[in-house]
Enzyme design. Structure first.
Site, PDB file in Angstrom:
ATOM      1  N   SER A   1      -9.607  -0.345   7.561  1.00  0.00           N
ATOM      2  CA  SER A   1      -9.229  -0.404   6.396  1.00  0.00           C
ATOM      3  C   SER A   1      -8.357  -1.289   5.549  1.00  0.00           C
ATOM      4  O   SER A   1      -8.473  -1.787   3.999  1.00  0.00           O
ATOM      5  CB  SER A   1      -7.887   1.111   6.349  1.00  0.00           C
ATOM      6  OG  SER A   1      -8.905   2.105   6.456  1.00  0.00           O
TER       7      SER A   1
ATOM      8  N   SER B   1      -9.435   1.906   3.728  1.00  0.00           N
ATOM      9  CA  SER B   1      -8.373   2.823   2.600  1.00  0.00           C
ATOM     10  C   SER B   1      -7.529   2.015   2.060  1.00  0.00           C
ATOM     11  O   SER B   1      -7.161   2.385   0.517  1.00  0.00           O
ATOM     12  CB  SER B   1      -7.720   3.939   3.437  1.00  0.00           C
ATOM     13  OG  SER B   1      -6.864   3.081   4.047  1.00  0.00           O
TER      14      SER B   1
ATOM     15  N   LYS C   1       1.076  -1.207   0.149  1.00  0.00           N
ATOM     16  CA  LYS C   1       0.246  -0.383   0.026  1.00  0.00           C
ATOM     17  C   LYS C   1       0.984   1.277  -0.143  1.00  0.00           C
ATOM     18  O   LYS C   1       1.976   1.565   0.695  1.00  0.00           O
ATOM     19  CB  LYS C   1      -0.691  -0.199   0.950  1.00  0.00           C
ATOM     20  CG  LYS C   1      -1.845   1.168   1.074  1.00  0.00           C
ATOM     21  CD  LYS C   1      -2.659   1.118   2.567  1.00  0.00           C
ATOM     22  CE  LYS C   1      -4.017   1.730   2.939  1.00  0.00           C
ATOM     23  NZ  LYS C   1      -4.621   2.078   4.390  1.00  0.00           N
TER      24      LYS C   1
END
Length: 527
Positions: free
Chosen positions: A209, A185, A104
């Site tokens: 997330s 996210s 990420k």
């Protein structure tokens, strides 16, 4: 944006074309399957890496246009060749050696690519340093394939945000239905692994997330006990709740990746005792992992179709030997407000500290300067939603403030002792089960996210306890997940339970990249 596209195109040019030969090599393949192919000489790490790069080139900015990847690592093929050389010399490093992993893009890597958190304010944040969690993966021989798109600033900038959108990467699309959210996210990590762009990925979670994008992209995802995995060199929100977490298409792959992530880090005080929990978390996974295990079952309000699916999966748990005990979540008045107060205060303090550590090429050195940057670049940074959460955080009074300290104590007590611990004690259970989230909603650039249905993430996120989501199949053509939650350091317990359920249910269905979800009649809150 131009640098981003050049990075993708330059590396994609090195990939083999997507073909009938390359797709079966990596599509829906597990980490053990990839290792077996390399061990038997049917594939090399370089061939596997090229095949993943080909999928990204064919599907991320063309084809279904998932927009799951922000940047590919120009050193990925060199890392794969190094792994092949180690294997040939009989020096394989472990179960991740030669396996391509995506990271990420709020987690730093020493590779020559920026860590942006999706924001143009960090487009030049090339730190040339590994976050310790990435260093642990690299130590195990993992190939760092690239960085994944995300909800900008990990979805903390605005309460009206669009999950999966960032100024640098655009809007991530759900591989199951391209008109639906990938949640966030860790949106890009979720969509990328669902689409077999890599074997597994790192996400991060403050509250939901990892769990939400895993659930809504048909993946297994673990939000570990806070303090088992280092947060150093990860763009922060909250030192109380932040943690990286593994995401993959199976519980075993999650366990393999997690085993390589757990480590103490002197720079992160929360990990002081992490060394006690270093182990092979995949070793004890068994189809009998739920025999005689007492499970506290939560039944929150949810659409009828999701409820029917959930009740059917509870029968699977009983079939494999679990003892189900009906449970209710206690009333925890004020917990959400207290959590918000904590996140606002810690965002200001933690982000300022992080930004101060970035290279001189990064001109935004404080949260206030990021706010000013966004205001000066409104058309690029704020075309859909504003930054009201940033503005609230900027006005907080620091980590010594009595109101902040009181909010943290309150939220921790309510989520932990009076929340998860109380539920488990009343049911005399070791695991809590609940539906992870509702169904993926329509992506909407006007109204933002439309969370509806249940959410299992809040209690484990605030308490810092482990939370594993596992695919529960499809409802109205869309992925849903079932959550396994335990008390602190119950990470092995939730992995064992999730694996036993997964093997009995075989519920995961691969995505078909439909342009529109096939929801059928009776939407039950899906739209």
């Amino acid at each position: 944006m131009r640098v981003f596209h050049l990075t993708l195109l330059a590396v994609a040019a090195l990939a083999a074309p997507l073909s009938a030969q390359t797709a079966p090599l990596v599509e829906e393949r597990s980490i053990p399957e990839l290792q077996a192919a390399m061990a038997k000489g049917r594939a090399s790490s370089e061939a596997i890496t090229r095949a993943y790069l080909a999928r990204v080139a064919a599907m991320d900015r063309t084809g279904p246009t998932l927009r799951a990847v922000i940047a590919l690592n120009p050193d990925a093929l060199a890392q794969a060749r190094a792994s092949d050389a180690r294997r040939k010399a009989g020096k394989r490093l472990g179960p991740l050696d030669g396996i391509p992993i995506l990271i990420k893009d709020n987690i730093e890597t020493l590779d020559p690519i920026a860590t942006t958190a999706g924001s143009l304010a960090l487009k030049d944040n090339v730190t040339h340093r590994d976050a310790p969690v990435v260093a642990e993966l690299r130590k195990g021989g993992a190939v760092i394939l690239g960085k994944t798109n995300l909800s900008e600033w990990a979805n903390i900038r605005s309460s009206s945000s669009i999950s999966g959108w960032s100024a640098i990467g655009g809007l991530v699309r759900n591989p199951y239905a391209l008109d639906r959210t990938a949640c966030g996210s860790s949106s890009g990590s979720g969509a990328a692994i669902a689409a077999s762009f890599a074997a597994a990925a790192l996400g991060t979670e403050t509250d939901g997330s990892v769990a939400c994008p895993a659930s809504m992209n048909g993946l297994a995802g673990l939000k570990p006990t806070v303090g088992l995995v280092s947060r150093t060199h990860v763009v922060p929100i909250s030192h109380s709740q932040d943690t990286p977490g593994p995401m993959a298409r199976s519980v075993r792959d999650v366990a393999i990746l997690f085993s390589a992530m757990v480590a103490a880090d002197p720079a992160d005080p929360a990990t002081t005792d992490a060394g006690k929990y270093v182990r092979d978390y995949a070793k004890t996974l068994s189809v009998d992992g739920l025999q005689g295990v007492r499970i506290a079952v939560l039944r929150p309000d949810m659409p009828a179709a999701l409820k029917a699916k959930y009740e059917a999966e509870l029968l699977v748990l009983k079939k494999v030997g679990a003892v189900l005990v009906d449970a209710e979540q206690p009333k925890l008045d004020g917990m959400g407000q207290a959590e918000g107060d904590v996140l606002h205060s810690e965002l200001k303090a933690d982000l300022d500290a992080y930004l101060a550590s970035t290279p001189g090429s990064v001109k935004t050195r404080t949260l206030d300067q990021v706010i000013a940057f966004n205001e000066a670049n409104t058309s690029a940074e704020m075309p859909f939603f504003a930054q009201e959460t940033f503005l609230i955080a900027a006005k907080t009074r620091g980590l010594a403030d009595a109101e902040y300290l009181g909010a943290r104590a309150k939220s921790l007590r309510l989520a932990g002792a009076e929340g998860i611990d109380a539920i488990l004690k009343t049911a005399r259970a070791t695991i809590i089960v609940a539906p992870t989230y509702g169904l993926p909603w329509l992506s909407d650039s006007v109204s933002g996210d439309n969370f509806s249905g249940p959410s299992a993430s809040e209690l484990p996120a605030i308490s810092g306890y482990p939370h594993l989501t596992v695919p529960m199949g499809l409802v109205k053509g869309l992925p849903v997940g079932i959550s396994f939650i335990a008390t602190a350091h119950g990470d092995q317990a939730v992995l064992n339970a999730g694996y036993a359920y997964e093997q009995a249910s075989k519920a995961r269905i691969a995505p078909k990249y439909l342009p529109v979800a096939d929801v059928g009649p009776g939407l039950d809150g899906v739209r």
